[in-house]
Design an enzyme around this catalytic site. Structure first.
Site, PDB file in Angstrom:
ATOM      1  N   GLY A 170     -15.527   3.059   3.869  1.00  0.00           N
ATOM      2  CA  GLY A 170     -14.226   3.667   3.598  1.00  0.00           C
ATOM      3  C   GLY A 170     -13.591   3.251   2.292  1.00  0.00           C
ATOM      4  O   GLY A 170     -12.389   3.475   2.099  1.00  0.00           O
ATOM      5  N   GLN A 171     -14.349   2.636   1.385  1.00  0.00           N
ATOM      6  CA  GLN A 171     -13.768   2.262   0.090  1.00  0.00           C
ATOM      7  C   GLN A 171     -13.447   3.524  -0.709  1.00  0.00           C
ATOM      8  O   GLN A 171     -14.299   4.417  -0.839  1.00  0.00           O
ATOM      9  CB  GLN A 171     -14.726   1.369  -0.714  1.00  0.00           C
ATOM     10  N   HIS A 192     -10.332  -5.076  -3.378  1.00  0.00           N
ATOM     11  CA  HIS A 192      -8.984  -5.367  -2.885  1.00  0.00           C
ATOM     12  C   HIS A 192      -9.091  -5.810  -1.439  1.00  0.00           C
ATOM     13  O   HIS A 192      -9.924  -5.321  -0.685  1.00  0.00           O
ATOM     14  CB  HIS A 192      -8.081  -4.135  -3.004  1.00  0.00           C
ATOM     15  N   ASP A 194       0.843  -1.199   0.000  1.00  0.00           N
ATOM     16  CA  ASP A 194       0.000   0.000   0.000  1.00  0.00           C
ATOM     17  C   ASP A 194       0.881   1.253   0.000  1.00  0.00           C
ATOM     18  O   ASP A 194       1.888   1.324   0.698  1.00  0.00           O
ATOM     19  CB  ASP A 194      -0.919  -0.009   1.228  1.00  0.00           C
ATOM     20  N   ASN A 229     -13.141  -3.266   2.226  1.00  0.00           N
ATOM     21  CA  ASN A 229     -14.128  -2.204   2.410  1.00  0.00           C
ATOM     22  C   ASN A 229     -15.081  -2.160   1.223  1.00  0.00           C
ATOM     23  O   ASN A 229     -14.634  -2.223   0.076  1.00  0.00           O
ATOM     24  CB  ASN A 229     -13.419  -0.853   2.549  1.00  0.00           C
TER      25      ASN A 229
HETATM   26  P1  AMP Z   1      -9.794   1.538   0.266  1.00  0.00           P
HETATM   27  O1  AMP Z   1      -9.880   2.874   0.973  1.00  0.00           O
HETATM   28  O2  AMP Z   1     -10.237   0.376   1.093  1.00  0.00           O
HETATM   29  O3  AMP Z   1     -10.471   1.597  -1.096  1.00  0.00           O
HETATM   30  O4  AMP Z   1      -8.253   1.288   0.033  1.00  0.00           O
HETATM   31  C1  AMP Z   1      -7.541   1.820  -1.042  1.00  0.00           C
HETATM   32  C2  AMP Z   1      -6.084   1.724  -0.685  1.00  0.00           C
HETATM   33  O5  AMP Z   1      -5.329   1.887  -1.858  1.00  0.00           O
HETATM   34  C3  AMP Z   1      -5.613   2.786   0.312  1.00  0.00           C
HETATM   35  O6  AMP Z   1      -5.067   2.146   1.460  1.00  0.00           O
HETATM   36  C4  AMP Z   1      -4.557   3.548  -0.487  1.00  0.00           C
HETATM   37  O7  AMP Z   1      -3.463   3.959   0.312  1.00  0.00           O
HETATM   38  C5  AMP Z   1      -4.141   2.533  -1.535  1.00  0.00           C
HETATM   39  N1  AMP Z   1      -3.612   3.098  -2.755  1.00  0.00           N
HETATM   40  C6  AMP Z   1      -4.131   4.106  -3.488  1.00  0.00           C
HETATM   41  N2  AMP Z   1      -3.377   4.339  -4.583  1.00  0.00           N
HETATM   42  C7  AMP Z   1      -2.353   3.443  -4.536  1.00  0.00           C
HETATM   43  C8  AMP Z   1      -1.241   3.171  -5.379  1.00  0.00           C
HETATM   44  N3  AMP Z   1      -1.000   3.877  -6.506  1.00  0.00           N
HETATM   45  N4  AMP Z   1      -0.390   2.179  -5.018  1.00  0.00           N
HETATM   46  C9  AMP Z   1      -0.599   1.484  -3.884  1.00  0.00           C
HETATM   47  N5  AMP Z   1      -1.639   1.683  -3.063  1.00  0.00           N
HETATM   48  C10 AMP Z   1      -2.508   2.647  -3.370  1.00  0.00           C
END
Ligand code: AMP
Ligand code: ZN
Length: 112
Positions: free
Chosen positions: A91-92, A98, A29, A85
């Site tokens: 919180g998505q 993922h 992440d 999420n």
């Molecule tokens: P969610 O809020 O559950 O949709 O999680 C999305 C996650 O993606 C968050 O923890 C972000 O930090 C992560 N994220 C967003 N952009 C990137 C990226 N380019 N590379 C790696 N992680 C990312």
């Protein structure tokens, strides 16, 4: 398709990818919330958990199985958390499903 994680799957956007097979990839992440925090995603674009279909059951089993295998490989056998999420209330923020895997710190319950 205008999807950040599809672009990571395609290699169009860089990511710290450390595992890949025919069905999934795993990468760290970008804003880690624990010493170990990686995301495990299907290569197939599925927007949210609400969009899962019967045919996706095996894929979700593969994601869950692979998550624990990678967690152990990264030294998290003493305890880790898997989070998925669904939609803004949970919180998505990225609309390609993922699994978060977090480890190597004490977790609290319930989550905020
Ligand atoms: P969610 O809020 O559950 O949709 O999680 C999305 C996650 O993606 C968050 O923890 C972000 O930090 C992560 N994220 C967003 N952009 C990137 C990226 N380019 N590379 C790696 N992680 C990312
Ligand atoms: Zn996607």
């Amino acid at each position: 398709m205008d999807c950040l994680f599809c672009k990571i799957v395609a290699g169009d956007i860089p990511a710290r990818k450390f595992y890949e097979d025919e069905q999934v990839i795993a990468f760290h992440d970008i804003h880690p919330q624990a010493p170990v925090h990686f995301l495990l995603i299907p290569k197939k674009h599925i927007r949210t958990f609400n969009d899962l279909e019967e045919d996706d059951k095996a894929l979700l089993g593969h994601i869950t199985y692979t998550a624990q295998r990678l967690a152990k490989e990264l030294g998290c056998e003493g305890g880790f958390r898997m989070v998925m999420n669904c939609n803004p209330l949970a919180g998505q923020s990225v609309y390609h499903i993922h699994m978060h895997v977090l480890g190597q710190r004490q977790m609290a319950w319930p989550p905020g």
